[in-house]
Design a protein around this motif. Structure first.
Motif, PDB file in Angstrom:
ATOM      1  N   TYR A 228      31.439 -63.857 -41.722  1.00  0.00           N
ATOM      2  CA  TYR A 228      32.610 -63.041 -41.412  1.00  0.00           C
ATOM      3  C   TYR A 228      33.200 -63.471 -40.079  1.00  0.00           C
ATOM      4  O   TYR A 228      32.482 -63.684 -39.096  1.00  0.00           O
ATOM      5  CB  TYR A 228      32.231 -61.554 -41.342  1.00  0.00           C
ATOM      6  CG  TYR A 228      31.979 -60.944 -42.692  1.00  0.00           C
ATOM      7  CD1 TYR A 228      33.039 -60.460 -43.469  1.00  0.00           C
ATOM      8  CD2 TYR A 228      30.688 -60.847 -43.192  1.00  0.00           C
ATOM      9  CE1 TYR A 228      32.814 -59.893 -44.714  1.00  0.00           C
ATOM     10  CE2 TYR A 228      30.448 -60.279 -44.438  1.00  0.00           C
ATOM     11  CZ  TYR A 228      31.516 -59.809 -45.186  1.00  0.00           C
ATOM     12  OH  TYR A 228      31.282 -59.261 -46.423  1.00  0.00           O
ATOM     13  N   ASN A 229      34.520 -63.625 -40.059  1.00  0.00           N
ATOM     14  CA  ASN A 229      35.217 -63.997 -38.842  1.00  0.00           C
ATOM     15  C   ASN A 229      36.570 -63.296 -38.821  1.00  0.00           C
ATOM     16  O   ASN A 229      37.461 -63.628 -39.601  1.00  0.00           O
ATOM     17  CB  ASN A 229      35.396 -65.518 -38.769  1.00  0.00           C
ATOM     18  CG  ASN A 229      36.082 -65.963 -37.493  1.00  0.00           C
ATOM     19  OD1 ASN A 229      36.079 -65.254 -36.488  1.00  0.00           O
ATOM     20  ND2 ASN A 229      36.692 -67.135 -37.544  1.00  0.00           N
ATOM     21  N   GLN A 230      36.692 -62.289 -37.943  1.00  0.00           N
ATOM     22  CA  GLN A 230      37.939 -61.538 -37.805  1.00  0.00           C
ATOM     23  C   GLN A 230      38.409 -61.001 -39.167  1.00  0.00           C
ATOM     24  O   GLN A 230      39.542 -61.215 -39.598  1.00  0.00           O
ATOM     25  CB  GLN A 230      39.022 -62.418 -37.165  1.00  0.00           C
ATOM     26  CG  GLN A 230      38.678 -62.864 -35.762  1.00  0.00           C
ATOM     27  CD  GLN A 230      39.756 -63.749 -35.149  1.00  0.00           C
ATOM     28  OE1 GLN A 230      40.683 -64.179 -35.820  1.00  0.00           O
ATOM     29  NE2 GLN A 230      39.631 -64.008 -33.852  1.00  0.00           N
ATOM     30  N   GLN A 231      37.477 -60.316 -39.852  1.00  0.00           N
ATOM     31  CA  GLN A 231      37.738 -59.676 -41.135  1.00  0.00           C
ATOM     32  C   GLN A 231      38.052 -60.667 -42.248  1.00  0.00           C
ATOM     33  O   GLN A 231      38.569 -60.288 -43.298  1.00  0.00           O
ATOM     34  CB  GLN A 231      38.872 -58.643 -41.012  1.00  0.00           C
ATOM     35  CG  GLN A 231      38.558 -57.500 -40.059  1.00  0.00           C
ATOM     36  CD  GLN A 231      39.664 -56.466 -40.018  1.00  0.00           C
ATOM     37  OE1 GLN A 231      40.808 -56.730 -40.360  1.00  0.00           O
ATOM     38  NE2 GLN A 231      39.302 -55.250 -39.599  1.00  0.00           N
ATOM     39  N   GLN A 232      37.745 -61.933 -42.031  1.00  0.00           N
ATOM     40  CA  GLN A 232      37.882 -62.942 -43.074  1.00  0.00           C
ATOM     41  C   GLN A 232      36.504 -63.409 -43.513  1.00  0.00           C
ATOM     42  O   GLN A 232      35.567 -63.472 -42.712  1.00  0.00           O
ATOM     43  CB  GLN A 232      38.697 -64.141 -42.586  1.00  0.00           C
ATOM     44  CG  GLN A 232      40.184 -63.867 -42.420  1.00  0.00           C
ATOM     45  CD  GLN A 232      40.938 -65.119 -42.032  1.00  0.00           C
ATOM     46  OE1 GLN A 232      40.417 -65.977 -41.333  1.00  0.00           O
ATOM     47  NE2 GLN A 232      42.170 -65.231 -42.508  1.00  0.00           N
ATOM     48  N   LEU A 233      36.383 -63.734 -44.795  1.00  0.00           N
ATOM     49  CA  LEU A 233      35.138 -64.229 -45.354  1.00  0.00           C
ATOM     50  C   LEU A 233      35.275 -65.749 -45.490  1.00  0.00           C
ATOM     51  O   LEU A 233      36.098 -66.236 -46.269  1.00  0.00           O
ATOM     52  CB  LEU A 233      34.881 -63.583 -46.712  1.00  0.00           C
ATOM     53  CG  LEU A 233      33.462 -63.659 -47.281  1.00  0.00           C
ATOM     54  CD1 LEU A 233      32.469 -62.977 -46.331  1.00  0.00           C
ATOM     55  CD2 LEU A 233      33.408 -63.012 -48.654  1.00  0.00           C
TER      56      LEU A 233
END
Length: 393
Positions: A228-233
């Motif tokens: 997860y990175n800034q609400q991205q998968l």
């Protein structure tokens, strides 16, 4: 839309070249498909998804049939999901057969399949999965490769050099069956990214009623982990070593099958196996129809930390072969989680020819999930039925 105009023009050029070259064998498939979902998606996606695809195959032999070239482009246009509108070169392979050495050399883009089980294919690792096509992981992207096969009476030895890695495809935010994966931001363990040189070897043989394959792969794993990175998968591809074994034993009315692997990801080693049987009832109720009863057990030693939903499950299904002129077949199966009774996936596959050129097909999936920790929970609202009309030429 990621299907750029240049790609479309190149695809059309291939078809035009094939039709104008009388010496080239041309065959293939074109189809219209329609998916009907039973509910709106998690973020309100539509309940219908029509699409069309075409997959021609061009074949030409030369040098007195010692060499050949095969080209298989693929194009899909989807009305709902821009990510699913895509094109690919499934195959662009030159093959040369050294008859005196019992040796075949393939160079280009190709597809290779390993496996014998119905519910999943553990050892199939050469090609990347084209997961926007279907959920069964049987649709693959073309893989650049050098493939050498030494074929003898005692078996076949194959070697693969794989110079370029293909990232797995995922549905877009407007599409269904979406995990919310950011397609354009893959991460790699290797500093070489998708340019890491992978390799694989495999030995396969048939002994009486037993087919056996043993393989080794080292390189970029085709199954991504997710971060997860800034609400991205974001998909994350590790460097792995894998030993695989697949076997099939035909004994009477039984077909016993098994696939197993040992994999080292650099941080963890684990073992996984899928094994079971298909029992065939020939000529049921005094008809020409055959009924197969399938049972397979799926196990992954990582347990609940596995990146797959099939870590401790059982698959039970039936396969009906009507044995009519139309070649009608129906498969119905359920994969049941043995840890959580309310977690299961049910699939339907049916097809039959209308004429020698036309075929209808029906596929469907129903998902039940016990909670957010279950990977199947992402598809909880994505139950669907798909109908397709296919033309073979």
């Amino acid at each position: 839309m990621k299907l750029h105009i240049f790609n479309c023009l190149f695809f059309i050029f291939l078809l035009a070249a094939a039709s104008s070259a009388s010496c080239v064998e041309l065959r293939g498939i074109a189809a219209v498909e329609y998916r009907q979902f039973l509910a709106r998606g998690e973020v309100g996606q539509k309940t219908f998804q029509p699409s069309v695809f075409v997959e021609p195959e061009l074949y030409q032999s030369f040098l007195k049939d010692s060499a050949s070239i095969t080209v298989v482009p693929f194009l899909r246009l989807d009305a709902l999901d821009d990510e699913r509108s895509h094109w690919d070169i499934r195959e662009f392979m030159v093959r040369y057969h050294f008859k005196e050495l019992d040796l075949e050399v393939d160079l280009g883009i190709g597809k290779v399949f390993w496996g014998v089980t119905e519910s999943q294919h553990l050892v199939d690792i050469i090609n990347q999965t084209d997961s926007i096509e279907s959920l069964d992981n049987e649709d693959k992207l073309g893989q650049p490769m050098l493939h050498v096969s030494w074929i003898k009476e005692w078996g076949s030895v194959e070697g693969f050099l794989l110079p370029y890695f293909r990232e797995r495809t995922f549905p877009g935010e407007d599409g269904r069956l979406s995990l919310g994966v950011e397609n354009s931001s893959a991460q790699y363990k290797s500093s070489k990214g998708n340019r890491h040189l992978d390799f694989a070897v495999r030995y396969s043989t048939s002994m009486n009623s037993v087919d056996l394959g043993v393989s080794y792969f080292q390189g970029t794993g085709r199954d991504p982990d997710f971060i997860y990175n800034q609400q991205q998968l974001l998909p994350f591809y590790r460097q792995i070593r894998q030993v695989g074994i697949d076997a099939q034993w035909l004994k009477g009315d039984f077909s016993w099958v098994s696939e197993a692997l040992w994999r080292d990801t650099g941080e963890k080693e684990y073992f996984a196996i899928t094994a079971g049987f298909e029992y065939s009832l020939v000529g049921i109720t005094d008809t020409n129809m055959d009924l197969g009863i399938l049972t397979e057990v799926l196990y992954d030693s990582r347990g609940q930390s596995a990146t797959t939903a099939w870590q401790r499950d059982i698959f039970i299904g039936t396969r009906l072969a009507v044995n009519d002129i139309a070649g009608t077949e129906i498969l119905l199966g359920v994969t049941q989680d043995l840890d959580y009774f309310n977690s299961r996936a049910i699939k339907l596959e049916a097809s039959s020819r209308i004429t020698n050129s036309w075929l209808w097909r029906v596929n469907g999936w129903i998902f039940n999930s016990y909670g957010k920790e279950d990977p199947l929970s992402s598809f909880q609202k994505d139950d669907y039925l798909e109908v397709g009309l296919e033309y073979y030429y």
